[in-house]
Structure formats: structure tokens, C-alpha cells
Design a protein around this motif. Structure first.
Motif, PDB file in Angstrom:
ATOM      1  N   GLY A 261      39.468 -10.486  48.105  1.00  0.00           N
ATOM      2  CA  GLY A 261      38.723  -9.940  49.237  1.00  0.00           C
ATOM      3  C   GLY A 261      38.904  -8.449  49.410  1.00  0.00           C
ATOM      4  O   GLY A 261      38.690  -7.915  50.500  1.00  0.00           O
ATOM      5  N   LEU A 262      39.288  -7.748  48.340  1.00  0.00           N
ATOM      6  CA  LEU A 262      39.476  -6.306  48.394  1.00  0.00           C
ATOM      7  C   LEU A 262      38.193  -5.605  47.972  1.00  0.00           C
ATOM      8  O   LEU A 262      37.416  -6.143  47.195  1.00  0.00           O
ATOM      9  CB  LEU A 262      40.616  -5.885  47.460  1.00  0.00           C
ATOM     10  N   GLY A 263      37.999  -4.410  48.457  1.00  0.00           N
ATOM     11  CA  GLY A 263      36.818  -3.645  48.086  1.00  0.00           C
ATOM     12  C   GLY A 263      36.951  -3.081  46.682  1.00  0.00           C
ATOM     13  O   GLY A 263      37.997  -3.169  46.050  1.00  0.00           O
ATOM     14  N   PRO A 264      35.889  -2.474  46.185  1.00  0.00           N
ATOM     15  CA  PRO A 264      35.936  -1.864  44.851  1.00  0.00           C
ATOM     16  C   PRO A 264      36.926  -0.702  44.819  1.00  0.00           C
ATOM     17  O   PRO A 264      37.163  -0.049  45.827  1.00  0.00           O
ATOM     18  CB  PRO A 264      34.510  -1.383  44.623  1.00  0.00           C
ATOM     19  N   GLN A 265      37.486  -0.460  43.651  1.00  0.00           N
ATOM     20  CA  GLN A 265      38.444   0.630  43.474  1.00  0.00           C
ATOM     21  C   GLN A 265      37.687   1.934  43.287  1.00  0.00           C
ATOM     22  O   GLN A 265      36.756   2.013  42.495  1.00  0.00           O
ATOM     23  CB  GLN A 265      39.319   0.345  42.258  1.00  0.00           C
TER      24      GLN A 265
END
Length: 64
Positions: free
Chosen positions: A27-31
Motif C-alpha cells: 500500500g505504498l506509493g511509487p518511489q
């Protein structure tokens, strides 16, 4: 895959693609600009991930 919900899948990919997959699962955003989470995957390494559809739960079982 919809016809075989309990199927085991093997995904062979570059570490960058796998890092993107792991961030989505978590559930993390793009790097961006090299910031954020990075999974250090060595050459020939593998990861075992399990998904429980009833509980909608991802489980990282093993990383080598």
C-alpha cells in the motif's frame, strides 16, 4: 487465474519490477527520486508471497 483461485504462480522479473509489486502489495506509493522503500534483491534471489483472498491479507513468507 480466476478459474483457479488457489493456483501457484511463478513470476520471474527484474528487481525494479518486483520492488514496484512489493510497494503496491504494502500500500505504498511509487518511489520518486530514490526515496522511500527499497527491497534489496540479490541475483538469483526469490520471494515467496501468499495471499488470503477471504481475509484480503498478503503474507511475505520467505525472502532470499
Amino acid at each position: 487465474m480466476a478459474e483457479r483461485p488457489e493456483a501457484a504462480l511463478l513470476v520471474v522479473a527484474h528487481g525494479g519490477i518486483l520492488n514496484s509489486l512489493f510497494r503496491v502489495v504494502l500500500g505504498l506509493g511509487p518511489q520518486a527520486d530514490g526515496e522511500g522503500v527499497l527491497f534489496a534483491l540479490g541475483d538469483g534471489g526469490f520471494v515467496v508471497i501468499d495471499y488470503d483472498e477471504t481475509r484480503r491479507l498478503w503474507r511475505f513468507v520467505r525472502m532470499e
